[in-house]
Design a protein around this motif. Structure first.
Motif, PDB file in Angstrom:
ATOM      1  N   THR A  28      -1.357  -4.398  12.289  1.00  0.00           N
ATOM      2  CA  THR A  28      -0.040  -4.678  11.702  1.00  0.00           C
ATOM      3  C   THR A  28       0.969  -4.828  12.829  1.00  0.00           C
ATOM      4  OG1 THR A  28       0.593  -2.347  11.512  1.00  0.00           O
ATOM      5  CG2 THR A  28      -0.594  -3.329   9.645  1.00  0.00           C
ATOM      6  N   ARG A  31       3.361   1.544  13.648  1.00  0.00           N
ATOM      7  CA  ARG A  31       3.952   2.497  12.705  1.00  0.00           C
ATOM      8  C   ARG A  31       5.468   2.336  12.563  1.00  0.00           C
ATOM      9  NH1 ARG A  31       0.299   4.725   9.226  1.00  0.00           N
ATOM     10  NH2 ARG A  31      -1.612   5.286  10.344  1.00  0.00           N
ATOM     11  N   THR A  32       6.070   1.510  13.414  1.00  0.00           N
ATOM     12  CA  THR A  32       7.513   1.263  13.283  1.00  0.00           C
ATOM     13  C   THR A  32       7.802   0.207  12.219  1.00  0.00           C
ATOM     14  OG1 THR A  32       7.555  -0.475  14.984  1.00  0.00           O
ATOM     15  CG2 THR A  32       7.826   1.820  15.717  1.00  0.00           C
ATOM     16  N   HIS A  51       0.626   0.420   5.468  1.00  0.00           N
ATOM     17  CA  HIS A  51      -0.443   1.202   6.072  1.00  0.00           C
ATOM     18  C   HIS A  51      -1.124   2.090   5.036  1.00  0.00           C
ATOM     19  CE1 HIS A  51       2.479   0.468   9.485  1.00  0.00           C
ATOM     20  NE2 HIS A  51       1.398  -0.200   9.838  1.00  0.00           N
ATOM     21  N   GLU A  52      -0.358   2.635   4.100  1.00  0.00           N
ATOM     22  CA  GLU A  52      -0.961   3.436   3.036  1.00  0.00           C
ATOM     23  C   GLU A  52      -1.879   2.573   2.182  1.00  0.00           C
ATOM     24  OE1 GLU A  52       2.167   5.225   0.836  1.00  0.00           O
ATOM     25  OE2 GLU A  52       2.810   6.562   2.458  1.00  0.00           O
ATOM     26  N   TYR A  65      -2.246  -0.158  14.174  1.00  0.00           N
ATOM     27  CA  TYR A  65      -1.066  -0.138  13.316  1.00  0.00           C
ATOM     28  C   TYR A  65       0.211  -0.004  14.139  1.00  0.00           C
ATOM     29  CZ  TYR A  65      -4.099   0.809   9.239  1.00  0.00           C
ATOM     30  OH  TYR A  65      -5.040   0.740   8.238  1.00  0.00           O
ATOM     31  N   VAL A  96       6.917  -0.328  -0.427  1.00  0.00           N
ATOM     32  CA  VAL A  96       5.702   0.390  -0.040  1.00  0.00           C
ATOM     33  C   VAL A  96       5.502   0.357   1.474  1.00  0.00           C
ATOM     34  CG1 VAL A  96       4.549  -0.078  -2.225  1.00  0.00           C
ATOM     35  CG2 VAL A  96       4.291  -1.690  -0.342  1.00  0.00           C
ATOM     36  N   ASP A  97       4.655   1.276   1.924  1.00  0.00           N
ATOM     37  CA  ASP A  97       4.180   1.301   3.304  1.00  0.00           C
ATOM     38  C   ASP A  97       2.831   0.577   3.313  1.00  0.00           C
ATOM     39  OD1 ASP A  97       3.149   1.825   5.802  1.00  0.00           O
ATOM     40  OD2 ASP A  97       3.664   3.952   5.804  1.00  0.00           O
ATOM     41  N   PRO A 109       8.720  -1.425   8.982  1.00  0.00           N
ATOM     42  CA  PRO A 109       9.428  -0.847   7.823  1.00  0.00           C
ATOM     43  C   PRO A 109       8.651  -1.054   6.533  1.00  0.00           C
ATOM     44  CG  PRO A 109      10.429  -2.930   8.449  1.00  0.00           C
ATOM     45  CD  PRO A 109       9.400  -2.629   9.506  1.00  0.00           C
ATOM     46  N   ARG A 110       9.011  -0.274   5.535  1.00  0.00           N
ATOM     47  CA  ARG A 110       8.434  -0.449   4.204  1.00  0.00           C
ATOM     48  C   ARG A 110       8.907  -1.786   3.626  1.00  0.00           C
ATOM     49  NH1 ARG A 110       6.843   4.578   1.990  1.00  0.00           N
ATOM     50  NH2 ARG A 110       7.466   3.995  -0.124  1.00  0.00           N
TER      51      ARG A 110
END
Length: 486
Positions: free
Chosen positions: A398, A358-359, A332-333, A356, A329-330, A361-362
Protein backbone atom coordinates in the motif's frame (compact mmCIF):
# COMPACT_ATOMS: atom_id res chain seq x y z
CA UNK A 1 -23.68 25.19 -27.13
CA UNK A 2 -26.57 24.23 -29.39
CA UNK A 3 -28.02 26.71 -31.86
CA UNK A 4 -31.59 26.96 -33.17
CA UNK A 5 -33.01 23.58 -34.31
CA UNK A 6 -33.13 23.27 -38.08
CA UNK A 7 -35.34 21.10 -40.25
CA UNK A 8 -33.73 17.94 -41.52
CA UNK A 9 -33.21 16.86 -45.11
CA UNK A 10 -34.67 13.48 -46.08
CA UNK A 11 -32.04 13.06 -48.77
CA UNK A 12 -29.24 13.64 -46.23
CA UNK A 13 -30.69 11.11 -43.78
CA UNK A 14 -30.89 8.48 -46.52
CA UNK A 15 -27.09 8.69 -46.99
CA UNK A 16 -26.38 7.56 -43.42
CA UNK A 17 -25.66 3.84 -42.93
CA UNK A 18 -28.09 3.82 -40.04
CA UNK A 19 -31.07 4.87 -42.19
CA UNK A 20 -30.14 3.71 -45.70
CA UNK A 21 -32.66 0.84 -45.69
CA UNK A 22 -35.64 2.96 -44.61
CA UNK A 23 -38.36 3.77 -47.11
CA UNK A 24 -39.56 7.27 -47.99
CA UNK A 25 -42.42 7.27 -45.47
CA UNK A 26 -40.11 6.24 -42.65
CA UNK A 27 -37.57 8.92 -43.53
CA UNK A 28 -40.36 11.50 -43.69
CA UNK A 29 -41.50 10.50 -40.19
CA UNK A 30 -37.98 10.85 -38.81
CA UNK A 31 -37.62 14.32 -40.31
CA UNK A 32 -41.07 15.32 -39.11
CA UNK A 33 -40.49 14.22 -35.50
CA UNK A 34 -36.76 14.88 -35.27
CA UNK A 35 -34.55 17.90 -35.87
CA UNK A 36 -31.05 18.96 -36.82
CA UNK A 37 -28.95 20.77 -34.24
CA UNK A 38 -25.55 22.42 -34.52
CA UNK A 39 -23.06 22.45 -31.63
CA UNK A 40 -19.96 24.51 -31.09
CA UNK A 41 -16.93 22.75 -29.51
CA UNK A 42 -17.87 21.68 -25.99
CA UNK A 43 -20.27 19.34 -24.19
CA UNK A 44 -23.41 17.96 -25.82
CA UNK A 45 -24.71 16.03 -22.83
CA UNK A 46 -23.27 14.96 -19.47
CA UNK A 47 -23.20 11.64 -17.69
CA UNK A 48 -26.08 11.28 -15.23
CA UNK A 49 -28.40 13.76 -16.93
CA UNK A 50 -31.84 12.52 -18.06
CA UNK A 51 -31.44 10.62 -21.35
CA UNK A 52 -33.88 12.62 -23.47
CA UNK A 53 -32.39 12.36 -26.98
CA UNK A 54 -30.84 10.03 -29.52
CA UNK A 55 -28.00 11.72 -31.46
CA UNK A 56 -26.73 10.79 -34.94
CA UNK A 57 -23.64 12.61 -36.26
CA UNK A 58 -24.09 14.38 -39.59
CA UNK A 59 -20.72 16.13 -39.65
CA UNK A 60 -18.02 16.99 -37.15
CA UNK A 61 -16.13 15.02 -34.47
CA UNK A 62 -17.53 13.49 -31.29
CA UNK A 63 -15.77 12.28 -28.15
CA UNK A 64 -17.48 9.92 -25.69
CA UNK A 65 -16.08 9.75 -22.18
CA UNK A 66 -16.88 8.66 -18.65
CA UNK A 67 -16.08 10.18 -15.28
CA UNK A 68 -13.66 8.05 -13.22
CA UNK A 69 -12.80 9.67 -9.91
CA UNK A 70 -11.62 13.18 -10.65
CA UNK A 71 -10.72 12.38 -14.26
CA UNK A 72 -12.60 12.17 -17.56
CA UNK A 73 -11.63 8.95 -19.33
CA UNK A 74 -12.10 9.00 -23.10
CA UNK A 75 -13.96 5.94 -24.38
CA UNK A 76 -14.06 6.63 -28.13
CA UNK A 77 -13.58 9.40 -30.68
CA UNK A 78 -15.07 9.45 -34.19
CA UNK A 79 -15.75 11.64 -37.21
CA UNK A 80 -17.69 8.98 -39.14
CA UNK A 81 -21.06 10.17 -40.39
CA UNK A 82 -23.91 8.18 -38.89
CA UNK A 83 -22.28 7.23 -35.58
CA UNK A 84 -24.81 7.51 -32.79
CA UNK A 85 -24.97 8.02 -29.05
CA UNK A 86 -27.32 9.09 -26.29
CA UNK A 87 -30.61 7.35 -25.49
CA UNK A 88 -30.03 4.47 -27.92
CA UNK A 89 -31.50 1.91 -25.46
CA UNK A 90 -34.76 3.81 -25.07
CA UNK A 91 -36.64 1.18 -27.11
CA UNK A 92 -36.09 -1.28 -24.24
CA UNK A 93 -38.41 0.74 -22.04
CA UNK A 94 -38.17 1.17 -18.30
CA UNK A 95 -36.61 -2.26 -17.79
CA UNK A 96 -33.36 -1.04 -19.35
CA UNK A 97 -32.99 1.55 -16.57
CA UNK A 98 -31.77 3.98 -19.23
CA UNK A 99 -33.34 7.04 -17.66
CA UNK A 100 -29.99 8.86 -17.64
CA UNK A 101 -26.98 9.04 -19.90
CA UNK A 102 -24.36 6.46 -18.90
CA UNK A 103 -21.57 8.62 -20.28
CA UNK A 104 -20.83 12.09 -21.63
CA UNK A 105 -20.39 13.43 -25.15
CA UNK A 106 -18.65 16.52 -26.43
CA UNK A 107 -17.61 17.81 -29.84
CA UNK A 108 -14.15 19.08 -30.73
CA UNK A 109 -15.23 21.17 -33.73
CA UNK A 110 -18.47 22.72 -34.97
CA UNK A 111 -20.72 19.69 -35.52
CA UNK A 112 -24.22 18.86 -36.72
CA UNK A 113 -26.48 16.12 -35.38
CA UNK A 114 -29.79 14.64 -36.30
CA UNK A 115 -31.59 14.60 -32.93
CA UNK A 116 -34.56 12.36 -32.18
CA UNK A 117 -36.44 12.53 -28.85
CA UNK A 118 -36.00 9.32 -26.85
CA UNK A 119 -39.73 8.61 -26.77
CA UNK A 120 -40.00 8.98 -30.53
CA UNK A 121 -36.97 6.75 -31.09
CA UNK A 122 -38.55 4.07 -28.87
CA UNK A 123 -41.86 4.34 -30.74
CA UNK A 124 -40.41 4.06 -34.23
CA UNK A 125 -38.26 1.08 -33.21
CA UNK A 126 -41.27 -0.77 -31.84
CA UNK A 127 -43.44 0.17 -34.83
CA UNK A 128 -40.96 -0.60 -37.61
CA UNK A 129 -38.82 -3.39 -36.18
CA UNK A 130 -40.93 -5.30 -33.63
CA UNK A 131 -39.07 -8.57 -34.19
CA UNK A 132 -35.70 -6.86 -33.92
CA UNK A 133 -36.79 -5.19 -30.68
CA UNK A 134 -37.75 -8.60 -29.24
CA UNK A 135 -34.42 -10.08 -30.34
CA UNK A 136 -32.47 -7.16 -28.88
CA UNK A 137 -34.45 -7.36 -25.65
CA UNK A 138 -33.65 -11.05 -25.42
CA UNK A 139 -29.99 -10.41 -26.11
CA UNK A 140 -29.77 -7.50 -23.66
CA UNK A 141 -31.64 -9.07 -20.76
CA UNK A 142 -30.46 -12.60 -21.49
CA UNK A 143 -26.83 -11.55 -21.34
CA UNK A 144 -27.51 -9.51 -18.24
CA UNK A 145 -29.31 -12.38 -16.49
CA UNK A 146 -26.61 -14.84 -17.51
CA UNK A 147 -23.93 -12.57 -16.13
CA UNK A 148 -25.85 -12.13 -12.87
CA UNK A 149 -26.36 -15.88 -12.50
CA UNK A 150 -22.69 -16.66 -13.14
CA UNK A 151 -21.71 -13.75 -10.91
CA UNK A 152 -23.82 -15.26 -8.11
CA UNK A 153 -22.40 -18.71 -8.80
CA UNK A 154 -18.85 -17.40 -8.63
CA UNK A 155 -19.58 -15.71 -5.32
CA UNK A 156 -21.05 -18.95 -3.95
CA UNK A 157 -18.00 -20.90 -5.11
CA UNK A 158 -15.74 -18.35 -3.46
CA UNK A 159 -17.85 -18.53 -0.30
CA UNK A 160 -17.62 -22.34 -0.30
CA UNK A 161 -13.86 -22.19 -0.70
CA UNK A 162 -13.54 -19.60 2.05
CA UNK A 163 -15.84 -21.58 4.34
CA UNK A 164 -13.74 -24.71 3.84
CA UNK A 165 -10.57 -22.74 4.56
CA UNK A 166 -12.09 -21.09 7.61
CA UNK A 167 -13.33 -24.46 8.94
CA UNK A 168 -9.84 -25.89 8.52
CA UNK A 169 -8.25 -22.92 10.26
CA UNK A 170 -10.76 -23.09 13.13
CA UNK A 171 -10.36 -26.83 13.56
CA UNK A 172 -6.71 -26.68 14.61
CA UNK A 173 -7.01 -24.25 17.56
CA UNK A 174 -10.36 -25.72 18.57
CA UNK A 175 -8.91 -29.24 18.68
CA UNK A 176 -5.89 -27.95 20.60
CA UNK A 177 -8.18 -26.27 23.15
CA UNK A 178 -10.14 -29.52 23.61
CA UNK A 179 -6.94 -31.55 24.12
CA UNK A 180 -5.52 -28.98 26.53
CA UNK A 181 -8.77 -28.87 28.51
CA UNK A 182 -8.80 -32.65 28.86
CA UNK A 183 -5.18 -32.68 30.01
CA UNK A 184 -5.84 -29.78 32.39
CA UNK A 185 -8.64 -31.75 34.05
CA UNK A 186 -6.20 -34.60 34.72
CA UNK A 187 -3.49 -32.27 36.08
CA UNK A 188 -5.92 -30.46 38.39
CA UNK A 189 -7.09 -33.83 39.73
CA UNK A 190 -3.47 -34.82 40.32
CA UNK A 191 -2.79 -31.50 42.03
CA UNK A 192 -5.74 -32.05 44.38
CA UNK A 193 -4.44 -35.51 45.24
CA UNK A 194 -0.91 -34.22 45.82
CA UNK A 195 -2.19 -31.32 47.92
CA UNK A 196 -4.06 -33.81 50.12
CA UNK A 197 -0.89 -35.85 50.54
CA UNK A 198 1.09 -32.74 51.48
CA UNK A 199 -1.57 -31.63 53.96
CA UNK A 200 -1.47 -35.07 55.63
CA UNK A 201 2.33 -35.11 55.73
CA UNK A 202 4.71 -33.81 58.39
CA UNK A 203 4.87 -30.22 57.09
CA UNK A 204 5.21 -27.29 59.45
CA UNK A 205 2.95 -24.30 58.92
CA UNK A 206 5.89 -22.11 57.90
CA UNK A 207 6.93 -24.73 55.33
CA UNK A 208 3.43 -24.82 53.83
CA UNK A 209 3.35 -21.04 53.61
CA UNK A 210 6.71 -21.11 51.83
CA UNK A 211 5.45 -23.75 49.39
CA UNK A 212 2.35 -21.67 48.62
CA UNK A 213 4.55 -18.63 48.04
CA UNK A 214 6.79 -20.70 45.75
CA UNK A 215 3.69 -21.86 43.87
CA UNK A 216 2.62 -18.23 43.25
CA UNK A 217 6.11 -17.27 42.12
CA UNK A 218 6.24 -20.33 39.88
CA UNK A 219 2.99 -19.32 38.17
CA UNK A 220 4.36 -15.81 37.63
CA UNK A 221 7.60 -17.24 36.21
CA UNK A 222 5.69 -19.42 33.73
CA UNK A 223 3.79 -16.35 32.46
CA UNK A 224 7.12 -14.58 31.82
CA UNK A 225 8.95 -17.57 30.31
CA UNK A 226 11.15 -16.68 27.33
CA UNK A 227 11.22 -19.19 24.44
CA UNK A 228 14.57 -20.98 24.18
CA UNK A 229 16.35 -22.33 21.17
CA UNK A 230 16.35 -26.15 20.85
CA UNK A 231 20.01 -26.28 21.94
CA UNK A 232 19.43 -24.03 24.96
CA UNK A 233 16.38 -26.03 26.01
CA UNK A 234 18.29 -29.32 25.71
CA UNK A 235 21.17 -28.04 27.85
CA UNK A 236 18.80 -26.77 30.54
CA UNK A 237 16.84 -30.03 30.56
CA UNK A 238 20.09 -31.97 31.12
CA UNK A 239 21.06 -29.69 34.00
CA UNK A 240 17.64 -30.00 35.67
CA UNK A 241 17.56 -33.80 35.19
CA UNK A 242 21.00 -34.09 36.81
CA UNK A 243 19.88 -31.92 39.73
CA UNK A 244 16.77 -34.07 40.28
CA UNK A 245 18.80 -37.29 40.09
CA UNK A 246 21.35 -35.91 42.55
CA UNK A 247 18.54 -35.20 45.03
CA UNK A 248 17.07 -38.68 44.72
CA UNK A 249 13.95 -37.74 42.77
CA UNK A 250 13.02 -40.59 40.41
CA UNK A 251 12.08 -39.89 36.81
CA UNK A 252 13.78 -36.53 36.71
CA UNK A 253 14.13 -36.76 32.93
CA UNK A 254 10.30 -36.68 32.71
CA UNK A 255 9.91 -33.61 34.94
CA UNK A 256 12.76 -31.56 33.48
CA UNK A 257 11.11 -30.67 30.07
CA UNK A 258 8.02 -29.24 31.85
CA UNK A 259 10.15 -27.09 34.15
CA UNK A 260 12.25 -25.85 31.22
CA UNK A 261 9.13 -24.99 29.20
CA UNK A 262 7.92 -23.01 32.21
CA UNK A 263 11.13 -20.98 32.28
CA UNK A 264 12.53 -22.58 35.49
CA UNK A 265 16.15 -23.59 36.21
CA UNK A 266 18.35 -25.15 38.90
CA UNK A 267 18.38 -21.91 40.92
CA UNK A 268 14.62 -22.24 41.31
CA UNK A 269 15.02 -25.88 42.41
CA UNK A 270 17.56 -24.77 44.97
CA UNK A 271 14.98 -22.40 46.46
CA UNK A 272 12.48 -25.27 46.74
CA UNK A 273 15.08 -27.52 48.37
CA UNK A 274 15.89 -24.81 50.89
CA UNK A 275 12.24 -24.46 51.85
CA UNK A 276 11.59 -28.14 52.74
CA UNK A 277 13.51 -31.05 54.22
CA UNK A 278 14.84 -34.02 52.25
CA UNK A 279 11.90 -36.28 53.14
CA UNK A 280 9.29 -33.93 51.66
CA UNK A 281 11.33 -32.51 48.77
CA UNK A 282 10.09 -34.97 46.14
CA UNK A 283 6.44 -34.41 47.06
CA UNK A 284 6.90 -30.64 46.88
CA UNK A 285 8.68 -30.86 43.50
CA UNK A 286 5.94 -33.02 42.00
CA UNK A 287 3.23 -30.73 43.39
CA UNK A 288 4.94 -27.70 41.84
CA UNK A 289 5.33 -29.67 38.61
CA UNK A 290 1.52 -29.89 38.49
CA UNK A 291 1.42 -26.10 38.94
CA UNK A 292 3.72 -25.57 35.96
CA UNK A 293 1.73 -28.01 33.82
CA UNK A 294 -1.61 -26.39 34.63
CA UNK A 295 -0.23 -22.92 33.86
CA UNK A 296 1.18 -24.13 30.53
CA UNK A 297 -2.11 -25.82 29.64
CA UNK A 298 -4.09 -22.70 30.51
CA UNK A 299 -1.71 -20.69 28.29
CA UNK A 300 -2.34 -23.16 25.48
CA UNK A 301 -6.12 -22.87 25.95
CA UNK A 302 -5.85 -19.08 25.97
CA UNK A 303 -3.75 -19.10 22.79
CA UNK A 304 -6.17 -21.49 21.05
CA UNK A 305 -9.31 -19.61 22.00
CA UNK A 306 -7.66 -16.30 21.08
CA UNK A 307 -6.86 -17.80 17.69
CA UNK A 308 -10.50 -18.86 17.27
CA UNK A 309 -11.66 -15.40 18.31
CA UNK A 310 -9.21 -13.81 15.87
CA UNK A 311 -10.48 -15.98 13.03
CA UNK A 312 -14.10 -15.18 13.84
CA UNK A 313 -13.21 -11.48 13.98
CA UNK A 314 -11.47 -11.75 10.62
CA UNK A 315 -14.52 -13.48 9.15
CA UNK A 316 -16.77 -10.69 10.40
CA UNK A 317 -14.33 -8.08 9.05
CA UNK A 318 -14.18 -9.90 5.72
CA UNK A 319 -17.94 -10.30 5.36
CA UNK A 320 -18.62 -6.89 6.97
CA UNK A 321 -21.30 -8.59 9.09
CA UNK A 322 -23.20 -6.10 11.27
CA UNK A 323 -21.48 -3.18 9.54
CA UNK A 324 -22.81 -0.42 7.32
CA UNK A 325 -22.25 -1.15 3.61
CA UNK A 326 -20.59 2.26 3.08
CA UNK A 327 -18.11 3.54 5.64
CA UNK A 328 -14.66 5.02 6.17
CA UNK A 329 -12.22 2.14 6.53
CA UNK A 330 -8.58 1.22 7.00
CA UNK A 331 -7.58 -0.74 3.89
CA UNK A 332 -4.96 -2.62 5.92
CA UNK A 333 -7.64 -4.16 8.13
CA UNK A 334 -9.50 -5.31 5.01
CA UNK A 335 -6.34 -6.74 3.48
CA UNK A 336 -5.35 -8.57 6.68
CA UNK A 337 -8.78 -10.12 7.10
CA UNK A 338 -8.80 -11.29 3.47
CA UNK A 339 -5.29 -12.77 3.72
CA UNK A 340 -6.28 -14.58 6.89
CA UNK A 341 -9.46 -15.92 5.32
CA UNK A 342 -7.47 -17.13 2.29
CA UNK A 343 -4.49 -18.49 4.26
CA UNK A 344 -5.60 -22.09 3.70
CA UNK A 345 -5.92 -21.52 -0.03
CA UNK A 346 -2.63 -19.63 -0.27
CA UNK A 347 -0.81 -22.60 1.25
CA UNK A 348 2.65 -22.98 2.71
CA UNK A 349 4.40 -22.85 -0.67
CA UNK A 350 3.56 -19.18 -1.18
CA UNK A 351 5.43 -16.59 0.84
CA UNK A 352 3.31 -13.56 1.71
CA UNK A 353 5.09 -10.22 2.13
CA UNK A 354 3.28 -7.14 3.45
CA UNK A 355 4.66 -3.74 2.52
CA UNK A 356 2.14 -1.46 4.19
CA UNK A 357 2.35 2.30 4.36
CA UNK A 358 0.75 2.77 7.76
CA UNK A 359 0.50 6.53 7.20
CA UNK A 360 -2.16 5.90 4.56
CA UNK A 361 -5.38 7.60 5.72
CA UNK A 362 -8.68 5.81 6.06
CA UNK A 363 -10.81 5.97 2.91
CA UNK A 364 -14.56 6.02 2.16
CA UNK A 365 -15.55 2.72 0.58
CA UNK A 366 -17.82 -0.30 0.40
CA UNK A 367 -15.53 -2.60 2.41
CA UNK A 368 -17.42 -5.82 1.76
CA UNK A 369 -17.03 -5.32 -1.97
CA UNK A 370 -13.38 -4.27 -1.72
CA UNK A 371 -12.76 -7.56 0.12
CA UNK A 372 -14.22 -9.29 -2.91
CA UNK A 373 -11.71 -7.44 -5.11
CA UNK A 374 -8.81 -8.47 -2.85
CA UNK A 375 -10.09 -12.07 -2.93
CA UNK A 376 -10.22 -12.18 -6.72
CA UNK A 377 -6.76 -10.65 -7.17
CA UNK A 378 -5.11 -12.84 -4.52
CA UNK A 379 -6.81 -15.94 -5.90
CA UNK A 380 -5.56 -15.16 -9.42
CA UNK A 381 -2.03 -14.51 -8.14
CA UNK A 382 -1.93 -17.80 -6.23
CA UNK A 383 -3.32 -19.69 -9.24
CA UNK A 384 -0.67 -18.11 -11.48
CA UNK A 385 2.15 -19.11 -9.12
CA UNK A 386 0.88 -22.69 -9.02
CA UNK A 387 1.93 -22.86 -12.65
CA UNK A 388 5.49 -22.53 -11.34
CA UNK A 389 5.15 -25.53 -9.07
CA UNK A 390 3.05 -23.86 -6.39
CA UNK A 391 5.87 -21.77 -4.94
CA UNK A 392 6.42 -18.05 -5.16
CA UNK A 393 6.04 -14.74 -3.38
CA UNK A 394 2.89 -12.67 -3.07
CA UNK A 395 3.63 -9.07 -2.11
CA UNK A 396 0.80 -6.85 -0.94
CA UNK A 397 1.81 -3.19 -0.94
CA UNK A 398 0.00 0.00 0.00
CA UNK A 399 1.14 3.54 -0.66
CA UNK A 400 -0.08 7.07 -1.11
CA UNK A 401 -0.14 7.94 -4.81
CA UNK A 402 -0.86 11.67 -5.03
CA UNK A 403 -4.53 12.01 -4.01
CA UNK A 404 -5.25 8.27 -4.19
CA UNK A 405 -4.61 5.18 -2.11
CA UNK A 406 -2.63 2.55 -4.02
CA UNK A 407 -3.09 -1.14 -3.23
CA UNK A 408 -0.79 -3.40 -5.24
CA UNK A 409 -0.72 -7.19 -5.52
CA UNK A 410 2.55 -8.49 -6.95
CA UNK A 411 3.24 -12.14 -7.75
CA UNK A 412 6.17 -14.07 -9.18
CA UNK A 413 4.10 -16.14 -11.58
CA UNK A 414 4.65 -16.51 -15.34
CA UNK A 415 2.95 -13.20 -16.14
CA UNK A 416 0.08 -12.10 -18.37
CA UNK A 417 0.96 -12.38 -22.09
CA UNK A 418 0.91 -9.04 -23.92
CA UNK A 419 -1.56 -10.31 -26.53
CA UNK A 420 -4.32 -10.89 -23.94
CA UNK A 421 -3.48 -8.14 -21.46
CA UNK A 422 -6.08 -5.81 -22.94
CA UNK A 423 -8.85 -8.41 -22.59
CA UNK A 424 -8.41 -9.74 -19.07
CA UNK A 425 -11.00 -7.35 -17.62
CA UNK A 426 -13.59 -8.33 -20.26
CA UNK A 427 -16.57 -10.34 -18.94
CA UNK A 428 -16.33 -14.12 -19.49
CA UNK A 429 -12.70 -13.94 -20.66
CA UNK A 430 -10.58 -16.53 -18.86
CA UNK A 431 -7.33 -18.38 -19.43
CA UNK A 432 -8.29 -21.19 -17.04
CA UNK A 433 -9.44 -24.60 -18.32
CA UNK A 434 -13.15 -25.16 -18.94
CA UNK A 435 -14.99 -25.50 -15.65
CA UNK A 436 -12.28 -23.84 -13.56
CA UNK A 437 -13.04 -20.19 -14.26
CA UNK A 438 -16.05 -18.12 -15.27
CA UNK A 439 -14.08 -15.15 -16.55
CA UNK A 440 -15.96 -12.79 -14.26
CA UNK A 441 -13.55 -12.33 -11.36
CA UNK A 442 -11.55 -9.50 -12.90
CA UNK A 443 -14.63 -8.04 -14.59
CA UNK A 444 -16.42 -7.87 -11.23
CA UNK A 445 -13.31 -6.39 -9.62
CA UNK A 446 -13.02 -3.76 -12.34
CA UNK A 447 -16.65 -2.71 -11.97
CA UNK A 448 -16.40 -2.52 -8.17
CA UNK A 449 -13.25 -0.39 -8.31
CA UNK A 450 -14.06 1.80 -11.32
CA UNK A 451 -17.85 2.08 -11.41
CA UNK A 452 -18.62 2.01 -7.72
CA UNK A 453 -15.54 3.55 -6.10
CA UNK A 454 -14.50 5.82 -9.01
CA UNK A 455 -10.97 4.42 -8.86
CA UNK A 456 -8.84 2.51 -11.34
CA UNK A 457 -7.60 -1.06 -11.80
CA UNK A 458 -4.54 -1.68 -13.97
CA UNK A 459 -2.09 -4.48 -14.65
CA UNK A 460 1.63 -4.43 -15.37
CA UNK A 461 3.24 -7.73 -16.20
CA UNK A 462 6.49 -9.37 -17.22
CA UNK A 463 7.42 -12.99 -16.47
CA UNK A 464 8.17 -13.25 -12.77
CA UNK A 465 6.66 -9.86 -11.88
CA UNK A 466 2.94 -9.26 -12.36
CA UNK A 467 1.34 -6.31 -10.57
CA UNK A 468 -2.35 -5.54 -10.26
CA UNK A 469 -2.69 -1.98 -9.02
CA UNK A 470 -5.89 -0.67 -7.44
CA UNK A 471 -6.16 3.08 -6.92
CA UNK A 472 -8.94 4.48 -4.76
CA UNK A 473 -9.82 8.12 -4.07
CA UNK A 474 -9.11 9.37 -0.55
CA UNK A 475 -12.31 11.39 -0.49
CA UNK A 476 -15.72 10.86 -2.01
CA UNK A 477 -19.02 12.57 -2.49
CA UNK A 478 -22.27 11.01 -1.33
CA UNK A 479 -22.11 7.21 -1.67
CA UNK A 480 -23.43 5.78 -4.89
CA UNK A 481 -26.68 3.86 -4.83
CA UNK A 482 -25.83 0.16 -4.99
CA UNK A 483 -26.38 -1.08 -8.50
CA UNK A 484 -26.40 -4.36 -10.35
CA UNK A 485 -23.10 -3.43 -11.94
CA UNK A 486 -21.37 -3.70 -8.63
Amino acid sequence: MSGQPKPCDVAELSTLFLFEKLDADQLERLCREGRVEEFEPGPVYTEGEPATCFYVLLEGTVVLYRRVGADDVEITRSSQRGVYAGAFQAYLGDRAKAASYNGSMRVTEPSRFFVLPADTFAAVMRDWFPMAVHLLEGLFFGTKNTQQAINQRERLLALGSLSAGLTHELNNPAAAAVRATSALRERVAGMRHKLGAIAAGPYRRATLETLVELQERTAEQVAKAVPLSPLEASDREDALADWLDDHGIAGGWQLAPTFVQGGLDTDWLDQVAAAVDDQTLEGAIRWLNYTVETELLMNEIEDSTTRVSTLVGAAKQYSQLDRAPYQVVDVHELLDSTLLMLSGKIGSGTRVVKEYDRTLPRIPAYPGELNQVWTNLIDNAVAAMKENGGEGTLTVRTALDRDQALVEFRDTGPGVPAEIRGRIFDPFFTTKPVGEGTGLGLDISWRIVVNKHHGSLEVQSVPGDTRFQVRLPLTAAEPDTPSEES
